[in-house]
Design a protein around this motif. Sequence first.
Motif, PDB file in Angstrom:
ATOM      1  N   ALA A   3      47.709  50.340  36.060  1.00 49.52           N
ATOM      2  CA  ALA A   3      46.398  49.991  35.506  1.00 49.52           C
ATOM      3  C   ALA A   3      45.970  48.600  35.960  1.00 49.52           C
ATOM      4  O   ALA A   3      44.796  48.378  36.315  1.00 49.52           O
ATOM      5  N   ARG A   4      46.898  47.660  35.959  1.00 45.39           N
ATOM      6  CA  ARG A   4      46.587  46.324  36.449  1.00 45.39           C
ATOM      7  C   ARG A   4      46.228  46.351  37.932  1.00 45.39           C
ATOM      8  O   ARG A   4      45.331  45.632  38.385  1.00 45.39           O
ATOM      9  N   LEU A   5      46.937  47.181  38.694  1.00 48.60           N
ATOM     10  CA  LEU A   5      46.668  47.292  40.126  1.00 48.60           C
ATOM     11  C   LEU A   5      45.257  47.826  40.367  1.00 48.60           C
ATOM     12  O   LEU A   5      44.538  47.342  41.253  1.00 48.60           O
ATOM     13  N   LEU A   6      44.846  48.797  39.563  1.00 50.39           N
ATOM     14  CA  LEU A   6      43.499  49.355  39.715  1.00 50.39           C
ATOM     15  C   LEU A   6      42.424  48.314  39.411  1.00 50.39           C
ATOM     16  O   LEU A   6      41.430  48.195  40.141  1.00 50.39           O
ATOM     17  N   LEU A   7      42.619  47.546  38.344  1.00 51.84           N
ATOM     18  CA  LEU A   7      41.616  46.543  37.976  1.00 51.84           C
ATOM     19  C   LEU A   7      41.649  45.329  38.896  1.00 51.84           C
ATOM     20  O   LEU A   7      40.704  44.525  38.898  1.00 51.84           O
ATOM     21  N   SER A   8      42.719  45.184  39.687  1.00 48.81           N
ATOM     22  CA  SER A   8      42.785  44.071  40.640  1.00 48.81           C
ATOM     23  C   SER A   8      41.742  44.225  41.742  1.00 48.81           C
ATOM     24  O   SER A   8      41.308  43.231  42.335  1.00 48.81           O
ATOM     25  N   ILE A   9      41.333  45.455  42.021  1.00 50.33           N
ATOM     26  CA  ILE A   9      40.352  45.685  43.084  1.00 50.33           C
ATOM     27  C   ILE A   9      38.997  45.086  42.712  1.00 50.33           C
ATOM     28  O   ILE A   9      38.472  44.227  43.433  1.00 50.33           O
ATOM     29  N   PRO A  10      38.401  45.492  41.569  1.00 48.23           N
ATOM     30  CA  PRO A  10      37.149  44.813  41.186  1.00 48.23           C
ATOM     31  C   PRO A  10      37.365  43.340  40.867  1.00 48.23           C
ATOM     32  O   PRO A  10      36.461  42.520  41.075  1.00 48.23           O
ATOM     33  N   GLY A  11      38.568  42.996  40.378  1.00 47.08           N
ATOM     34  CA  GLY A  11      38.856  41.593  40.090  1.00 47.08           C
ATOM     35  C   GLY A  11      38.791  40.732  41.332  1.00 47.08           C
ATOM     36  O   GLY A  11      38.248  39.619  41.312  1.00 47.08           O
ATOM     37  N   ALA A  12      39.333  41.234  42.444  1.00 43.65           N
ATOM     38  CA  ALA A  12      39.304  40.489  43.702  1.00 43.65           C
ATOM     39  C   ALA A  12      37.880  40.352  44.224  1.00 43.65           C
ATOM     40  O   ALA A  12      37.492  39.296  44.746  1.00 43.65           O
ATOM     41  N   ILE A  13      37.091  41.404  44.067  1.00 49.92           N
ATOM     42  CA  ILE A  13      35.698  41.353  44.534  1.00 49.92           C
ATOM     43  C   ILE A  13      34.893  40.334  43.727  1.00 49.92           C
ATOM     44  O   ILE A  13      34.184  39.486  44.292  1.00 49.92           O
ATOM     45  N   VAL A  14      35.010  40.427  42.404  1.00 49.41           N
ATOM     46  CA  VAL A  14      34.298  39.476  41.544  1.00 49.41           C
ATOM     47  C   VAL A  14      34.774  38.051  41.808  1.00 49.41           C
ATOM     48  O   VAL A  14      33.974  37.106  41.864  1.00 49.41           O
ATOM     49  N   GLY A  15      36.095  37.886  41.989  1.00 46.22           N
ATOM     50  CA  GLY A  15      36.637  36.561  42.265  1.00 46.22           C
ATOM     51  C   GLY A  15      36.101  35.983  43.561  1.00 46.22           C
ATOM     52  O   GLY A  15      35.769  34.788  43.636  1.00 46.22           O
ATOM     53  N   GLY A  16      36.004  36.815  44.591  1.00 46.06           N
ATOM     54  CA  GLY A  16      35.469  36.341  45.858  1.00 46.06           C
ATOM     55  C   GLY A  16      34.024  35.883  45.740  1.00 46.06           C
ATOM     56  O   GLY A  16      33.628  34.848  46.300  1.00 46.06           O
ATOM     57  N   ILE A  17      33.226  36.643  45.001  1.00 47.53           N
ATOM     58  CA  ILE A  17      31.823  36.258  44.784  1.00 47.53           C
ATOM     59  C   ILE A  17      31.747  34.956  43.985  1.00 47.53           C
ATOM     60  O   ILE A  17      30.950  34.058  44.300  1.00 47.53           O
ATOM     61  N   ALA A  18      32.601  34.858  42.956  1.00 46.55           N
ATOM     62  CA  ALA A  18      32.585  33.661  42.104  1.00 46.55           C
ATOM     63  C   ALA A  18      32.948  32.415  42.901  1.00 46.55           C
ATOM     64  O   ALA A  18      32.349  31.347  42.720  1.00 46.55           O
ATOM     65  N   VAL A  19      33.920  32.526  43.781  1.00 44.30           N
ATOM     66  CA  VAL A  19      34.324  31.385  44.606  1.00 44.30           C
ATOM     67  C   VAL A  19      33.179  30.943  45.511  1.00 44.30           C
ATOM     68  O   VAL A  19      32.898  29.745  45.657  1.00 44.30           O
ATOM     69  N   SER A  20      32.498  31.907  46.105  1.00 43.21           N
ATOM     70  CA  SER A  20      31.420  31.573  47.032  1.00 43.21           C
ATOM     71  C   SER A  20      30.235  30.905  46.334  1.00 43.21           C
ATOM     72  O   SER A  20      29.478  30.166  46.961  1.00 43.21           O
ATOM     73  N   ARG A  21      30.090  31.139  45.023  1.00 43.43           N
ATOM     74  CA  ARG A  21      28.963  30.568  44.282  1.00 43.43           C
ATOM     75  C   ARG A  21      29.251  29.159  43.769  1.00 43.43           C
ATOM     76  O   ARG A  21      28.342  28.469  43.323  1.00 43.43           O
ATOM     77  N   SER A  22      30.505  28.760  43.787  1.00 46.85           N
ATOM     78  CA  SER A  22      30.875  27.438  43.279  1.00 46.85           C
ATOM     79  C   SER A  22      31.142  26.500  44.453  1.00 46.85           C
ATOM     80  O   SER A  22      32.151  26.623  45.142  1.00 46.85           O
ATOM     81  N   GLU A  23      30.245  25.560  44.678  1.00 46.88           N
ATOM     82  CA  GLU A  23      30.424  24.617  45.783  1.00 46.88           C
ATOM     83  C   GLU A  23      31.666  23.753  45.579  1.00 46.88           C
ATOM     84  O   GLU A  23      32.330  23.371  46.540  1.00 46.88           O
TER      85      GLU A  23
END
Length: 339
Positions: A91-111
């Motif tokens: 279950a954690r592995l499955l949620l890691s997929i959207p987690g990685a996507i959201v994390g990547g977007i969040a990083v790009s938005r924070s200078e």
Amino acid sequence: MNKVHSSLSKLELLAVYFSYAIRYLYPLVLIPYYGRVLGSSGYGVVLAGLSLSSALWLVVNFGFSTIGGRDIVHTEVASERDTIFRDQFTARLLLSIPGAIVGGIAVSRSEIIANVPLAGIFVVAGGLLSAFNIGWYFTSTGRPRTNVLIEVLGLLLSLALIFTFIRKPADVDRAFPVIFTSSMIQTLVAYWLVRKEYSGFLSPVRAAMGLIKRSATIFIYSGTAVLVLDASTYILSLLAAAQEVSAFGLSERLVGAALSIMAPAAQILAPKVMYLVTRNPARANLLARRTFAVFFVGAVAGVILTRLLSEWLIPLIFGPELRHAVPVLNIMVFILPLT
């Protein structure tokens, strides 16, 4: 493995608190070091990254630890625990997929984070890795001291690496790789210790999805408020300069350290209360009420002491550059009794 017994072991609780003393000292050592070595701006970068990592951890964990602990304490045979363990991991592995996507977007938005080379990769990876912590498995199988010792090992290793590799403001880009390395070693040690207790990591996707559905209520009820609090420093990094982030983040870290005082009691008492609820409800209620009374009184005392001493202690311990955190801390400390 030890079963969770209905009796409360005071010696066990004291032993866990003794081990956790190092965990409480950790931020008191690390935060002043960061503040004096990296400066207000550098520390703001670290705080923003750690805030995002914590938010990703909460999202991917999704209340699984609570459900896993509840299910484990009622098992009788190893095969049942094996199934629970594999469902949790998948279950954690499955949620890691959207987690990685959201994390990547969040990083790009924070200078603040994006401007530090490779910081975003380690921030996201560290948050996802934290979600695979199996402390819930140790505590629900009657081994809280093992879990605490692993955490202490990780904290000491983290301090050693930070003191070795971070010595000037320009070293801020090393902070996240160092934190990730210590977390990875801690996780590998934990899984190595229980390697003979499970037959694999993966379970059917349908079973993992069922666990996600069962955990949704727990996450919505108890996880969303914590998620907002943990993500608040990152959110501030989208709107403010690093100096302002450090003022808010320092206060949040200190309040978080105070809240973590409840963690050892939760590690011991939560499985026992879960066990007692179906066997001796009166005793479960008594234990819960006593726990609330002790921690509420302690939280009120924490508010009073903070308001009296913060103006003097913050500049003394964390450096005069972080004096601007005092007004924020004096307001945020009221979170303690509310929590």
